[in-house]
Design a protein around this motif. Structure first.
Motif, PDB file in Angstrom:
ATOM      1  N   LYS A 227      -1.539  -4.487  -6.005  1.00 41.04           N
ATOM      2  CA  LYS A 227      -1.525  -3.138  -5.457  1.00 41.04           C
ATOM      3  C   LYS A 227      -0.081  -2.647  -5.408  1.00 41.04           C
ATOM      4  O   LYS A 227       0.701  -3.068  -4.546  1.00 41.04           O
ATOM      5  CB  LYS A 227      -2.144  -3.117  -4.063  1.00 41.04           C
ATOM      6  CG  LYS A 227      -3.561  -3.679  -4.013  1.00 41.04           C
ATOM      7  CD  LYS A 227      -4.545  -2.805  -4.769  1.00 41.04           C
ATOM      8  CE  LYS A 227      -4.819  -1.519  -4.045  1.00 41.04           C
ATOM      9  NZ  LYS A 227      -5.861  -0.711  -4.742  1.00 41.04           N
ATOM     10  N   ASP A 229       1.308   0.184  -4.607  1.00 43.33           N
ATOM     11  CA  ASP A 229       1.749   0.968  -3.447  1.00 43.33           C
ATOM     12  C   ASP A 229       1.990   0.086  -2.229  1.00 43.33           C
ATOM     13  O   ASP A 229       2.919   0.310  -1.461  1.00 43.33           O
ATOM     14  CB  ASP A 229       0.716   2.046  -3.115  1.00 43.33           C
ATOM     15  CG  ASP A 229       0.615   3.103  -4.196  1.00 43.33           C
ATOM     16  OD1 ASP A 229       1.614   3.292  -4.917  1.00 43.33           O
ATOM     17  OD2 ASP A 229      -0.455   3.726  -4.335  1.00 43.33           O
ATOM     18  N   GLU A 230       1.126  -0.927  -2.043  1.00 50.92           N
ATOM     19  CA  GLU A 230       1.242  -1.799  -0.882  1.00 50.92           C
ATOM     20  C   GLU A 230       2.026  -3.069  -1.175  1.00 50.92           C
ATOM     21  O   GLU A 230       2.420  -3.782  -0.255  1.00 50.92           O
ATOM     22  CB  GLU A 230      -0.156  -2.177  -0.381  1.00 50.92           C
ATOM     23  CG  GLU A 230      -1.055  -0.987  -0.069  1.00 50.92           C
ATOM     24  CD  GLU A 230      -2.500  -1.417   0.125  1.00 50.92           C
ATOM     25  OE1 GLU A 230      -2.733  -2.397   0.860  1.00 50.92           O
ATOM     26  OE2 GLU A 230      -3.381  -0.776  -0.472  1.00 50.92           O
TER      27      GLU A 230
END
Length: 263
Positions: A227, A229-230
């Motif tokens: 992921k 973004d995370e």
């Protein structure tokens, strides 16, 4: 001169013996990867201040590089990452692209790369770098098998990592695993990555991750998604793929086709 060498050798042997004797009681700090099943197998996450091995075939080198980059980010806690690459590895796999680094959600300002002409120099540089506790992690990337990568070299890197608390990640491409003191050993392959949105040509980074050595827990194999973004690894089964909606007039069309068949 001979006496000094014997003293150094004795000290090294003593340190190795302490590591092997107390390996079961050693309790390193752990950091979650974000993938529930993998974290459970790792007893809470990847151990910091230890050595981990990542293996990949040549055609999966990009996937393995991304996996190691993700691990390094998780364990580094916003401290600098030193990436040591054998020259031949860079010729075979290409240079690390900072644009790709940013696309993974990582900060290229925290990355320092070093090129080594051969495996021996790369190993020596890695051992020296692991003594610097200002670093978050050190990656050693090499290509192919090498006689310098023996059990003694593995023990030296483990000693250095435990002494400073800096995590050591070995990226071995086109190489066969051998005996080592690694905390974990992974085999990485690329996995199918469908587009995340209909208008996107690139899908999310997907990895076929196999944990084949785990000193303090079970092994396993998972399909992981990174992921961006995370900056965590996730289980793909937790995010079901979208299903195409049925046409609003489907029942009418079905009925019409049935009438045609009857006639």
């Amino acid at each position: 001169m001979t006496g000094a060498r014997m003293t150094t050798l004795a000290q090294l042997r003593g340190s190795i013996e302490r590591i092997e004797t107390h390996s079961d009681t050693y309790a390193p700090d752990r950091v979650s990867l974000g993938h529930a099943e993998a974290d459970a197998a790792l007893q809470g996450g990847l151990a910091r201040g230890t050595m981990h091995e990542v293996f990949a075939e040549g055609r999966h080198s990009a996937a393995a590089t991304g996996f190691v980059a993700g691990l390094a980010h998780r364990v580094s806690a916003k401290r600098p990452l030193l990436w040591i690459r054998q020259d031949f590895s860079e010729r075979e796999c290409g240079a690390l692209a900072m644009s790709g680094w940013r696309e993974l959600g990582l900060d290229p300002r925290l990355l320092v790369t070093v090129r080594a002409p051969d495996v021996e120099t790369a190993l020596r540089t890695t051992a020296d770098a692991l003594a610097c506790d200002a670093l978050g992690s050190v990656v050693l990337e090499t290509w192919g098998d090498s006689k310098q990568f023996d059990l003694v070299a593995s023990r030296k890197l483990t000693l250095a990592a435990r002494g400073s608390g800096v995590t050591c990640l070995l990226l071995r491409t086109a190489s066969v695993p051998a005996s080592s003191t690694a905390e974990t050993r992974w085999i990485i392959r690329s996995a199918h990555s469908p587009p995340f949105r209909p208008w996107q040509s690139w899908g999310a980074p997907m990895l076929d991750v196999q944990l084949v050595r785990n000193r303090h827990g079970p092994n396993g194999q998972w399909i992981m998604e990174w992921k961006c973004d995370e900056c965590v690894f996730r289980d793909t089964s937790a995010h079901p793929q979208p299903v195409a909606a049925a046409p609003a007039n489907r029942s009418h069309q079905t009925s019409a086709r049935a009438q045609r068949r009857a006639s």
